[in-house]
Design an enzyme around this catalytic site. Structure first.
Site, mmCIF file in Angstrom:
data_model
loop_
_atom_site.group_PDB
_atom_site.id
_atom_site.type_symbol
_atom_site.label_atom_id
_atom_site.label_comp_id
_atom_site.label_asym_id
_atom_site.label_seq_id
_atom_site.Cartn_x
_atom_site.Cartn_y
_atom_site.Cartn_z
ATOM 1 N N ARG A 294 12.131 -8.200 2.977
ATOM 2 C CA ARG A 294 12.158 -6.428 3.022
ATOM 3 C C ARG A 294 13.207 -6.689 4.279
ATOM 4 N NH1 ARG A 294 7.121 -2.204 4.357
ATOM 5 N NH2 ARG A 294 7.790 -3.297 5.906
ATOM 6 N N LYS B 163 0.972 -1.189 0.244
ATOM 7 C CA LYS B 163 0.220 -0.058 0.223
ATOM 8 C C LYS B 163 0.591 1.601 0.005
ATOM 9 C CE LYS B 163 -1.482 -0.436 4.642
ATOM 10 N NZ LYS B 163 0.288 0.024 5.272
ATOM 11 N N ARG C 108 -6.088 2.946 11.616
ATOM 12 C CA ARG C 108 -6.229 1.890 11.853
ATOM 13 C C ARG C 108 -6.837 1.441 12.932
ATOM 14 N NH1 ARG C 108 -1.050 1.937 10.499
ATOM 15 N NH2 ARG C 108 1.021 0.070 10.873
ATOM 16 N N ARG D 41 15.349 -2.852 8.329
ATOM 17 C CA ARG D 41 14.802 -2.457 9.142
ATOM 18 C C ARG D 41 14.220 -3.098 10.757
ATOM 19 N NH1 ARG D 41 9.166 0.196 6.080
ATOM 20 N NH2 ARG D 41 7.786 -0.546 8.662
ATOM 21 N N ARG E 294 2.085 -7.196 13.674
ATOM 22 C CA ARG E 294 1.975 -6.735 13.014
ATOM 23 C C ARG E 294 0.165 -6.954 12.407
ATOM 24 N NH1 ARG E 294 6.292 -4.393 11.324
ATOM 25 N NH2 ARG E 294 7.051 -3.287 13.319
#
Ligand code: AMP
Length: 190
Positions: free
Chosen positions: A127, A15, A90, A133, A144
């Protein structure tokens, strides 16, 4: 009045990437609560200090903090002709607070990106490896995805119940393929 689009989808659904492309095409700002929070952490602001550990664990930053941050951003001049929201709201509480802050017409279209669970995990682990990250640990990723299922996915029912158009998009495919699907769906209800 331009488009006010909300991107909905789990972490790894693409997204952020798609919202950023669409923002360039439509000429409206891409407002990502995750990017704003990461910036606050990098700058060491009060908000950043409060959010840092929560984000590292994959938990949700308290609604009041996030709502205030996004409401302020939406009040800026460049958001007057439309915007793309990514990562906010959210929770239903955030969606209601957003409606109140902007008098009920916050969003005109929800773009829901659907990606099979296994593909999501593949993308997220890749990723984490590539970008390093700090908040992409396997535990934070699972947390998450769980929070998305419990808190965020119900917004795909909430918005249509409040008169907002829902465009459900198959997010499995290349970035270009998915982008074309989104652009066609939006052209259809323009
Ligand atoms: P994202 O880049 O959208 O995946 O967001 C990264 C992290 O920022 C999330 O895991 C949350 O800890 C926090 N975050 C971003 N947006 C929100 C939100 N709307 N409500 C609560 N926490 C958020």
């Amino acid at each position: 009045m331009g488009r006010r689009i909300l991107f909905l989808g789990p972490q790894g659904s693409g997204k952020g990437t798609q919202a950023s492309r669409l923002s360039a095409l439509l000429g409206v700002p891409h407002i990502s609560s995750g990017d704003m929070l990461r910036q606050a952490v990098a700058e060491g602001t009060d908000l950043g200090k409060r959010a840092e550990a929560i984000m590292a664990a994959g938990d949700l930053v308290p609604d009041d903090l996030v709502v205030a941050m996004v409401a302020e951003r939406l009040g800026k001049e460049d958001a007057r002709c439309g915007f793309l929201l990514d990562g906010f709201p959210r929770t239903q509480a955030q969606a209601r607070a957003l409606d109140e802050a902007v008098h009920g017409d916050a969003v005109d279209t929800v773009v829901l990106l659907e990606v099979p669970h296994e593909e999501l995990m593949d993308r997220l682990l890749k990723r984490a490896e590539e970008q390093g990250r700090r908040d992409d640990t396997p535990e934070a990723i699972s947390r998450r995805l769980e929070l998305y299922r419990e808190e965020t996915a119900p917004l795909a029912d909430y918005y249509p119940q409040h008169g907002v158009t829902l465009a459900t998009i198959d997010g499995f495919g290349t970035i270009d393929e998915v982008f074309v699907r989104i652009a066609m769906a939006l052209a259809g209800d323009a």
